[in-house]
Design an enzyme around this catalytic site. Structure first.
Site, short mmCIF file in Angstrom:
data_model
loop_
_atom_site.label_atom_id
_atom_site.label_comp_id
_atom_site.label_asym_id
_atom_site.label_seq_id
_atom_site.Cartn_x
_atom_site.Cartn_y
_atom_site.Cartn_z
N LYS A 148 0.75 -1.15 -0.13
CA LYS A 148 -0.03 0.05 0.05
C LYS A 148 0.90 1.15 0.01
O LYS A 148 1.70 1.34 0.73
CB LYS A 148 -0.83 -0.22 1.34
CG LYS A 148 -2.19 0.72 1.14
CD LYS A 148 -2.77 0.38 2.59
CE LYS A 148 -4.20 0.68 2.64
NZ LYS A 148 -4.81 0.96 4.00
C1 E4P Z 1 -8.11 1.66 4.33
O1 E4P Z 1 -7.29 0.83 3.70
C2 E4P Z 1 -7.68 2.36 5.46
O2 E4P Z 1 -7.10 1.44 6.47
C3 E4P Z 1 -9.03 2.83 6.43
O3 E4P Z 1 -10.35 2.41 5.53
C4 E4P Z 1 -8.89 4.16 6.86
O4 E4P Z 1 -10.49 4.17 7.56
P1 E4P Z 1 -10.47 5.35 8.81
O5 E4P Z 1 -10.74 6.64 8.05
O6 E4P Z 1 -11.75 4.82 9.54
O7 E4P Z 1 -9.28 5.42 9.57
#
Ligand code: E4P
Length: 218
Positions: free
Chosen positions: A83
């Protein structure tokens, strides 16, 4: 539509995967920072449990360092998806890592223009953050609709991974829009099982059955 758990917590993952509805996992540095122990071992264990795409995010911010870190993360397990955040450096890193055959999830996508650029450099997934957009009075799910339309127009194979979900309706809307994947915290997935009419209905079925059995025994 595939369903991923957005978590680095082994207990949550172990309790949901046996249900047979989980296709992969997304983690991020904030999620993994909450877990005790070595993050590489945690990622390895997660991959072993889910046996599906598991996103692990780089923390470097320069393209060359992101590429090195991405290769290292990918060496942990065949299920690891690297990522990278959507930055100029992240886009450069995505291009190189994708050209080496690694799967890349470009995260922190907040506009359709960003998603388009990530797709053009070979991202396997883009992660638009719907909840965080809603939090600042923007239309998170509107962004999903735009990205799905653009990717369909040009037949990009990049998958739309709806991230930062806050409730079951994000999952339903994502499926209606034709998104490929929704990643959700464990609590949101648990909420999918809850409906008061189902609970009331089951309670009545069981009570009626019990009453009838009692009457027959008399
Ligand atoms: C996605 O890959 C992220 O880890 C995640 O969905 C972030 O979500 P949040 O806005 O609840 O921290």
């Amino acid at each position: 539509m595939k369903l991923f758990i957005d978590s680095g917590n082994l207990k949550e993952i172990e309790s949901l995967v046996p249900l047979g509805i989980i296709d992969g996992i997304t983690t991020n540095p904030s999620l993994l920072a909450k877990e005790p122990g070595d993050y590489r071992e945690i990622l390895k264990k997660i991959c072993g449990i889910v046996q599906g795409p598991t996103s692990a995010e780089v923390v470097a911010t320069e393209a060359d360092a992101m590429i090195r870190e991405g290769r290292d993360l990918a060496s942990i397990d065949e299920h690891i998806v690297v990522k990278v955040p959507f930055t100029r450096e992240g886009v450069k890193a995505c291009r190189t890592l994708a050209s080496e055959g690694l799967r890349v999830n470009v995260t922190l996508i907040c506009s359709a223009a960003q998603a388009l650029r990530a797709a053009k450099v070979g991202a396997t997934y883009v992660s638009p953050f719907v909840g965080r957009l809603d939090d600042i009075a923007s239309n998170g799910m509107g962004l999903i609709s735009e990205i799905v339309e653009i990717f369909d127009n040009y037949e990009f194979t990049t998958e739309v991974l709806v991230a930062s979900t806050r409730g079951p309706m994000h999952i339903v809307e994502a499926a209606r829009m034709g998104a490929d994947i929704c990643t959700c915290p464990a609590a949101v997935i648990e909420a999918l099982f809850k409906h008061p009419l189902t609970d009331i209905g089951l309670e009545k079925f069981l009570k009626d059955w019990e009453k009838a059995q009692g009457a027959r025994a008399r």
